[in-house]
Structures are given as C-alpha cells and as structure tokens.
Design a protein around this motif. Structure first.
Motif, PDB file in Angstrom:
ATOM      1  N   PHE A   6       0.842  -1.202   0.000  1.00 35.85           N
ATOM      2  CA  PHE A   6       0.000   0.000   0.000  1.00 35.85           C
ATOM      3  C   PHE A   6       0.872   1.245   0.000  1.00 35.85           C
ATOM      4  O   PHE A   6       2.054   1.199   0.324  1.00 35.85           O
ATOM      5  N   ASN A   7       0.262   2.354  -0.361  1.00 40.51           N
ATOM      6  CA  ASN A   7       0.988   3.619  -0.430  1.00 40.51           C
ATOM      7  C   ASN A   7       0.014   4.763  -0.174  1.00 40.51           C
ATOM      8  O   ASN A   7      -1.210   4.599  -0.294  1.00 40.51           O
TER       9      ASN A   7
ATOM     10  N   MET B  49       3.977  -3.986  14.289  1.00 42.49           N
ATOM     11  CA  MET B  49       5.138  -3.691  13.459  1.00 42.49           C
ATOM     12  C   MET B  49       4.796  -3.978  12.005  1.00 42.49           C
ATOM     13  O   MET B  49       4.266  -5.044  11.685  1.00 42.49           O
ATOM     14  N   PHE B  50       5.077  -3.009  11.144  1.00 41.40           N
ATOM     15  CA  PHE B  50       4.836  -3.163   9.710  1.00 41.40           C
ATOM     16  C   PHE B  50       6.184  -3.250   9.004  1.00 41.40           C
ATOM     17  O   PHE B  50       7.036  -2.377   9.167  1.00 41.40           O
ATOM     18  N   ILE B  51       6.381  -4.320   8.223  1.00 45.24           N
ATOM     19  CA  ILE B  51       7.640  -4.513   7.507  1.00 45.24           C
ATOM     20  C   ILE B  51       7.405  -4.298   6.024  1.00 45.24           C
ATOM     21  O   ILE B  51       6.666  -5.048   5.381  1.00 45.24           O
ATOM     22  N   LEU B  52       8.021  -3.258   5.483  1.00 53.58           N
ATOM     23  CA  LEU B  52       7.873  -2.888   4.072  1.00 53.58           C
ATOM     24  C   LEU B  52       9.005  -3.493   3.254  1.00 53.58           C
ATOM     25  O   LEU B  52      10.057  -3.860   3.795  1.00 53.58           O
ATOM     26  N   SER B  53       8.801  -3.552   1.941  1.00 55.30           N
ATOM     27  CA  SER B  53       9.848  -4.092   1.066  1.00 55.30           C
ATOM     28  C   SER B  53      10.999  -3.102   0.917  1.00 55.30           C
ATOM     29  O   SER B  53      12.158  -3.495   0.824  1.00 55.30           O
ATOM     30  N   ASP B  54      10.685  -1.811   0.869  1.00 49.22           N
ATOM     31  CA  ASP B  54      11.717  -0.782   0.808  1.00 49.22           C
ATOM     32  C   ASP B  54      11.194   0.484   1.481  1.00 49.22           C
ATOM     33  O   ASP B  54      10.047   0.533   1.928  1.00 49.22           O
ATOM     34  N   VAL B  55      12.020   1.506   1.538  1.00 49.74           N
ATOM     35  CA  VAL B  55      11.651   2.733   2.239  1.00 49.74           C
ATOM     36  C   VAL B  55      10.542   3.456   1.480  1.00 49.74           C
ATOM     37  O   VAL B  55      10.677   3.760   0.290  1.00 49.74           O
TER      38      VAL B  55
ATOM     39  N   GLN C 223       8.554   6.826   2.063  1.00 44.99           N
ATOM     40  CA  GLN C 223       8.566   8.000   2.922  1.00 44.99           C
ATOM     41  C   GLN C 223       7.174   8.397   3.405  1.00 44.99           C
ATOM     42  O   GLN C 223       6.996   8.757   4.575  1.00 44.99           O
ATOM     43  N   ASN C 224       6.178   8.319   2.538  1.00 46.17           N
ATOM     44  CA  ASN C 224       4.823   8.722   2.925  1.00 46.17           C
ATOM     45  C   ASN C 224       4.255   7.796   4.005  1.00 46.17           C
ATOM     46  O   ASN C 224       3.593   8.254   4.941  1.00 46.17           O
ATOM     47  N   VAL C 225       4.517   6.500   3.880  1.00 49.70           N
ATOM     48  CA  VAL C 225       4.026   5.541   4.872  1.00 49.70           C
ATOM     49  C   VAL C 225       4.761   5.732   6.196  1.00 49.70           C
ATOM     50  O   VAL C 225       4.148   5.728   7.274  1.00 49.70           O
ATOM     51  N   VAL C 226       6.081   5.917   6.126  1.00 53.91           N
ATOM     52  CA  VAL C 226       6.878   6.110   7.344  1.00 53.91           C
ATOM     53  C   VAL C 226       6.439   7.358   8.089  1.00 53.91           C
ATOM     54  O   VAL C 226       6.247   7.348   9.312  1.00 53.91           O
ATOM     55  N   LEU C 227       6.253   8.470   7.368  1.00 54.99           N
ATOM     56  CA  LEU C 227       5.838   9.722   8.000  1.00 54.99           C
ATOM     57  C   LEU C 227       4.405   9.634   8.537  1.00 54.99           C
ATOM     58  O   LEU C 227       4.074  10.287   9.527  1.00 54.99           O
ATOM     59  N   SER C 228       3.589   8.814   7.915  1.00 62.16           N
ATOM     60  CA  SER C 228       2.201   8.671   8.370  1.00 62.16           C
ATOM     61  C   SER C 228       2.097   7.903   9.677  1.00 62.16           C
ATOM     62  O   SER C 228       1.181   8.140  10.471  1.00 62.16           O
ATOM     63  N   GLY C 229       3.044   6.978   9.906  1.00 61.53           N
ATOM     64  CA  GLY C 229       2.927   6.131  11.085  1.00 61.53           C
ATOM     65  C   GLY C 229       3.897   6.420  12.209  1.00 61.53           C
ATOM     66  O   GLY C 229       3.777   5.858  13.292  1.00 61.53           O
ATOM     67  N   ARG C 230       4.835   7.333  11.984  1.00 61.19           N
ATOM     68  CA  ARG C 230       5.889   7.512  12.991  1.00 61.19           C
ATOM     69  C   ARG C 230       5.402   8.201  14.269  1.00 61.19           C
ATOM     70  O   ARG C 230       6.040   8.093  15.312  1.00 61.19           O
ATOM     71  N   ASN C 231       4.282   8.923  14.202  1.00 59.20           N
ATOM     72  CA  ASN C 231       3.760   9.604  15.387  1.00 59.20           C
ATOM     73  C   ASN C 231       2.879   8.699  16.249  1.00 59.20           C
ATOM     74  O   ASN C 231       2.472   9.109  17.337  1.00 59.20           O
ATOM     75  N   LEU C 232       2.589   7.522  15.757  1.00 60.92           N
ATOM     76  CA  LEU C 232       1.741   6.601  16.518  1.00 60.92           C
ATOM     77  C   LEU C 232       2.612   5.819  17.497  1.00 60.92           C
ATOM     78  O   LEU C 232       3.555   5.126  17.081  1.00 60.92           O
TER      79      LEU C 232
ATOM     80  N   LYS D 263       2.116  -7.925  17.276  1.00 60.38           N
ATOM     81  CA  LYS D 263       1.698  -8.402  15.955  1.00 60.38           C
ATOM     82  C   LYS D 263       2.603  -7.816  14.880  1.00 60.38           C
ATOM     83  O   LYS D 263       2.949  -6.634  14.936  1.00 60.38           O
ATOM     84  N   VAL D 264       3.012  -8.651  13.937  1.00 56.68           N
ATOM     85  CA  VAL D 264       3.858  -8.205  12.831  1.00 56.68           C
ATOM     86  C   VAL D 264       3.081  -8.361  11.530  1.00 56.68           C
ATOM     87  O   VAL D 264       2.532  -9.431  11.250  1.00 56.68           O
ATOM     88  N   TYR D 265       3.032  -7.282  10.755  1.00 54.98           N
ATOM     89  CA  TYR D 265       2.357  -7.284   9.458  1.00 54.98           C
ATOM     90  C   TYR D 265       3.410  -7.182   8.360  1.00 54.98           C
ATOM     91  O   TYR D 265       4.097  -6.171   8.235  1.00 54.98           O
ATOM     92  N   LEU D 266       3.518  -8.260   7.583  1.00 53.17           N
ATOM     93  CA  LEU D 266       4.475  -8.288   6.475  1.00 53.17           C
ATOM     94  C   LEU D 266       3.782  -7.841   5.198  1.00 53.17           C
ATOM     95  O   LEU D 266       2.756  -8.406   4.811  1.00 53.17           O
ATOM     96  N   VAL D 267       4.334  -6.807   4.560  1.00 49.30           N
ATOM     97  CA  VAL D 267       3.843  -6.451   3.234  1.00 49.30           C
ATOM     98  C   VAL D 267       4.278  -7.553   2.274  1.00 49.30           C
ATOM     99  O   VAL D 267       5.416  -8.043   2.347  1.00 49.30           O
ATOM    100  N   GLU D 268       3.387  -7.965   1.403  1.00 54.12           N
ATOM    101  CA  GLU D 268       3.605  -9.144   0.560  1.00 54.12           C
ATOM    102  C   GLU D 268       4.946  -9.111  -0.178  1.00 54.12           C
ATOM    103  O   GLU D 268       5.639 -10.121  -0.280  1.00 54.12           O
TER     104      GLU D 268
END
Length: 208
Positions: A129-130, A153-159, A161-170, A191-196
């Motif tokens: 998602f993005n 914890m959400f594990i993305l395939s790569d960096v 920025q929009n997703v990181v900035l959206s979740g960093r304050n939580l 809980k760990v959520y792996l992006v496909e």
C-alpha cells in the motif's frame, strides 16, 4: 506454512502465500535471540557516564590534622573518598559497551524470532500500500480495519517516505524495511504485518 493475504481494508483477498520453512518454520534458538537482543541494547548505550576520583576533585592537599594523637583515624587529604565531597572509589568511566556478534548468529536470531511469531500466530500478510501524501489519519484507519491491538510492526519491502511519515507519530506502531529488521523489534511487539513484497527479500537475506 501458508498465510492468507489481506488488504488494507482488513478483507481476505482469497490468495495464500507459502512461507519458507527455513526462515519461518525452524525451532527457535533462544540463546541466539538472547545474544542478538543483548548486542542491540548494548549498542544503544552512550557510555558517557563519569564520576571524579580523588585526583580529579577540587580541594586542598594540605594534611588536615596531625598524624597521631587525635584519637581518630589518620587522614591526609580532603579529597579522600571517606569525606563528603571527596572523590569516588572505582567510579564509572566512559566506555564502549558494544561487542561483536557473528553474522550467522544474527541471522539465526532473526529466523528464530520470525519462526516464533509464525508459531504463535502473530504474523500476518497484507497487500502493498501507499499514500499520496503523509496522512496519520489514513494510517490509523488501516489499523482500525486490521483490528490492531497493542504494539504492531509493519515490515515494508523498501523505504516508503509517505508511509513512514504517516505512522511515525503513533506510539505503538513500528515501521521497518525488510533489510533493517532486528530481533529486538520483532520480539518487542504483539503483531507483525508483512507487506507481501517483503517476503522474498527477507527469505533471500536470511537464507543466504
């Protein structure tokens, strides 16, 4: 083992992904995980603690009383550790707490942590998602759709920025990339959520 893939609305897409038993299905190595977590926490320490010993304390070096005949113990300096304001005996000094850990041990620890999560049903797969722009509100809606409780914890395939900035304050959300996962973060979550897209990267990285 197989896991169902969910979208960010919390709906089952009907697809399943087979995870490698070499990464997600091994018997957890408790000692390897302990060493990896210990090294991670040791590397976080600044090691800048410092106290003054008697040769560093400001004060007169004049003998404060005569050697004999006072009825008390002999004393030669106000800097002595036995007096208030004197130096400290064997106090802390600046040091580096980090230590070496072999790459194979680190890989074994991460594999053990992922296998432990998979065994305890704390691992889920979601579609990639993005966001068009950083929006914490949109990230919170994803958490609500996935019915996230506690630390996640959400594990993305790569960096991303929009997703990181959206979740960093939580406060209970951790976002990492497949190349940057560590044992401490994997074990310190509910809980760990792996992006496909991240699965192949993790399997290639840890099974090499």
């Amino acid at each position: 083992m197989e896991l169902s893939v969910f979208n960010i609305k919390g709906e089952d897409t009907g697809r399943k992904v087979t995870l490698s038993d070499a990464v997600f299905g091994v018997e957890p190595n408790q000692h390897a995980m302990y060493l990896d977590v210990k090294q991670y926490l040791a590397n976080q320490r600044q090691g800048t603690h410092k106290s003054k010993e008697r040769n560093e304390v400001a004060g007169s070096t004049k003998k404060i009383k005569k050697q004999k005949g006072t009825g008390g113990a002999r004393a030669g300096s106000l800097k002595s550790p036995v007096f208030v304001g004197g130096g400290r005996v064997f106090g802390p000094k600046p040091r580096n707490y980090s230590f070496k850990l072999n790459k194979k041990s680190k890989a074994a620890a991460r594999i053990s942590a992922l296998s432990l999560l998979a065994r305890d049903s704390k691992l889920s797969l979601i579609e990639s998602f993005n966001f068009d722009a950083p929006k914490t509100k949109e990230f919170k809606s994803i958490l609500s759709n996935l019915k996230v409780e506690g630390k996640s914890m959400f594990i993305l395939s790569d960096v991303n920025q929009n997703v990181v900035l959206s979740g960093r304050n939580l406060p209970k959300v951790k976002i990492a990339t497949a190349n940057d996962i560590n044992t401490y973060d994997l074990l310190n979550t509910d809980k760990v959520y792996l992006v496909e897209d991240s699965i192949s990267i993790i399997e290639n990285l840890l099974s090499a």
